[in-house]
Design a protein around this motif. Structure first.
Motif, PDB file in Angstrom:
ATOM      1  N   VAL A 146       0.861  -1.184   0.000  1.00  0.00           N
ATOM      2  CA  VAL A 146       0.000   0.000   0.000  1.00  0.00           C
ATOM      3  C   VAL A 146       0.897   1.234   0.000  1.00  0.00           C
ATOM      4  O   VAL A 146       1.679   1.442   0.927  1.00  0.00           O
ATOM      5  CB  VAL A 146      -0.949  -0.002   1.216  1.00  0.00           C
ATOM      6  N   THR A 147       0.798   2.054  -1.065  1.00  0.00           N
ATOM      7  CA  THR A 147       1.660   3.230  -1.178  1.00  0.00           C
ATOM      8  C   THR A 147       0.933   4.541  -0.892  1.00  0.00           C
ATOM      9  O   THR A 147       1.572   5.533  -0.579  1.00  0.00           O
ATOM     10  CB  THR A 147       2.314   3.300  -2.563  1.00  0.00           C
ATOM     11  N   GLU A 148      -0.394   4.552  -1.033  1.00  0.00           N
ATOM     12  CA  GLU A 148      -1.203   5.726  -0.701  1.00  0.00           C
ATOM     13  C   GLU A 148      -2.547   5.235  -0.166  1.00  0.00           C
ATOM     14  O   GLU A 148      -3.052   4.200  -0.617  1.00  0.00           O
ATOM     15  CB  GLU A 148      -1.471   6.611  -1.925  1.00  0.00           C
ATOM     16  N   VAL A 149      -3.124   5.971   0.766  1.00  0.00           N
ATOM     17  CA  VAL A 149      -4.423   5.618   1.336  1.00  0.00           C
ATOM     18  C   VAL A 149      -5.369   6.806   1.211  1.00  0.00           C
ATOM     19  O   VAL A 149      -4.938   7.951   1.087  1.00  0.00           O
ATOM     20  CB  VAL A 149      -4.300   5.208   2.824  1.00  0.00           C
ATOM     21  N   ALA A 150      -6.663   6.518   1.246  1.00  0.00           N
ATOM     22  CA  ALA A 150      -7.657   7.588   1.256  1.00  0.00           C
ATOM     23  C   ALA A 150      -7.586   8.289   2.608  1.00  0.00           C
ATOM     24  O   ALA A 150      -7.428   7.651   3.641  1.00  0.00           O
ATOM     25  CB  ALA A 150      -9.052   7.016   1.023  1.00  0.00           C
ATOM     26  N   SER A 151      -7.665   9.598   2.593  1.00  0.00           N
ATOM     27  CA  SER A 151      -7.590  10.340   3.846  1.00  0.00           C
ATOM     28  C   SER A 151      -8.593  11.486   3.844  1.00  0.00           C
ATOM     29  O   SER A 151      -9.111  11.882   2.806  1.00  0.00           O
ATOM     30  CB  SER A 151      -6.170  10.881   4.067  1.00  0.00           C
ATOM     31  N   ALA A 152      -8.866  11.968   5.021  1.00  0.00           N
ATOM     32  CA  ALA A 152      -9.772  13.106   5.202  1.00  0.00           C
ATOM     33  C   ALA A 152      -9.264  13.925   6.378  1.00  0.00           C
ATOM     34  O   ALA A 152      -8.535  13.423   7.230  1.00  0.00           O
ATOM     35  CB  ALA A 152     -11.197  12.629   5.455  1.00  0.00           C
ATOM     36  N   ASP A 161      -9.204  15.438   9.865  1.00  0.00           N
ATOM     37  CA  ASP A 161      -9.745  15.072  11.169  1.00  0.00           C
ATOM     38  C   ASP A 161      -9.572  16.271  12.095  1.00  0.00           C
ATOM     39  O   ASP A 161      -8.452  16.674  12.393  1.00  0.00           O
ATOM     40  CB  ASP A 161      -9.005  13.852  11.718  1.00  0.00           C
ATOM     41  N   HIS A 162     -10.697  16.827  12.553  1.00  0.00           N
ATOM     42  CA  HIS A 162     -10.648  18.021  13.402  1.00  0.00           C
ATOM     43  C   HIS A 162     -10.034  17.734  14.771  1.00  0.00           C
ATOM     44  O   HIS A 162      -9.427  18.611  15.375  1.00  0.00           O
ATOM     45  CB  HIS A 162     -12.051  18.618  13.557  1.00  0.00           C
ATOM     46  N   ASP A 163     -10.165  16.489  15.268  1.00  0.00           N
ATOM     47  CA  ASP A 163      -9.606  16.145  16.575  1.00  0.00           C
ATOM     48  C   ASP A 163      -8.080  16.187  16.569  1.00  0.00           C
ATOM     49  O   ASP A 163      -7.461  16.663  17.516  1.00  0.00           O
ATOM     50  CB  ASP A 163     -10.077  14.755  17.018  1.00  0.00           C
ATOM     51  N   ILE A 164      -7.475  15.681  15.516  1.00  0.00           N
ATOM     52  CA  ILE A 164      -6.009  15.678  15.452  1.00  0.00           C
ATOM     53  C   ILE A 164      -5.476  16.854  14.640  1.00  0.00           C
ATOM     54  O   ILE A 164      -4.277  17.043  14.542  1.00  0.00           O
ATOM     55  CB  ILE A 164      -5.464  14.347  14.885  1.00  0.00           C
ATOM     56  N   ARG A 165      -6.393  17.604  14.039  1.00  0.00           N
ATOM     57  CA  ARG A 165      -6.058  18.766  13.208  1.00  0.00           C
ATOM     58  C   ARG A 165      -5.085  18.404  12.092  1.00  0.00           C
ATOM     59  O   ARG A 165      -4.038  19.022  11.914  1.00  0.00           O
ATOM     60  CB  ARG A 165      -5.513  19.900  14.061  1.00  0.00           C
ATOM     61  N   GLY A 166      -5.446  17.353  11.390  1.00  0.00           N
ATOM     62  CA  GLY A 166      -4.614  16.906  10.275  1.00  0.00           C
ATOM     63  C   GLY A 166      -5.305  15.807   9.501  1.00  0.00           C
ATOM     64  O   GLY A 166      -6.434  15.433   9.796  1.00  0.00           O
ATOM     65  N   GLU A 167      -4.583  15.288   8.535  1.00  0.00           N
ATOM     66  CA  GLU A 167      -5.126  14.221   7.696  1.00  0.00           C
ATOM     67  C   GLU A 167      -5.136  12.900   8.459  1.00  0.00           C
ATOM     68  O   GLU A 167      -4.191  12.579   9.173  1.00  0.00           O
ATOM     69  CB  GLU A 167      -4.286  14.059   6.426  1.00  0.00           C
ATOM     70  N   ALA A 168      -6.213  12.138   8.292  1.00  0.00           N
ATOM     71  CA  ALA A 168      -6.333  10.825   8.922  1.00  0.00           C
ATOM     72  C   ALA A 168      -6.674   9.788   7.864  1.00  0.00           C
ATOM     73  O   ALA A 168      -7.424  10.057   6.922  1.00  0.00           O
ATOM     74  CB  ALA A 168      -7.417  10.856   9.992  1.00  0.00           C
TER      75      ALA A 168
END
Length: 106
Positions: A46-52, A54-61
């Motif tokens: 797996v070289t890339e994953v779908a992300s969105a 995340d307001h809790d971590i203030r970054g991409e999850a």
């Protein structure tokens, strides 16, 4: 043409198919493509994953549920091939058969 990066959307991951050697465990060399014709599945990283965001971590999850850089087992013809690199495929997470854990045995 510059470097291209694929960012999967939805429940998809980008994988790179691991090329197997054309030699059996016994040391016999197989003709080009013979080993792939025998296999129903292939191993990929797996070289890339779908992300969105995340307001809790203030970054991409990672929303795909599959760890980045995991080795996975997928059906031989799963996914959509990427036009500029035949070893890359965009795969739905539902098509991933298993996550492979490498361990050394002594």
């Amino acid at each position: 043409m510059g470097i291209k990066r694929v960012s999967p959307l939805g429940m998809r991951v980008l994988v790179e198919i691991r090329k197997d050697t054309n030699q059996t465990e016994a040391g016999l060399f197989l003709p080009e493509g013979a080993k792939e014709a025998m296999n129903e599945s292939v191993i990929a990283e797996v070289t890339e994953v779908a992300s969105a965001y995340d307001h809790d971590i203030r970054g991409e999850a990672n929303i795909s549920g599959v760890p980045l850089h995991a080795l996975v087992l997928i059906p031989k013809n799963a996914g959509v091939r990427i036009p500029w690199n035949d070893s890359l495929r965009l795969v739905d997470t539902k098509d991933i058969l298993a996550i492979i854990h490498e361990m050394s045995v002594s």
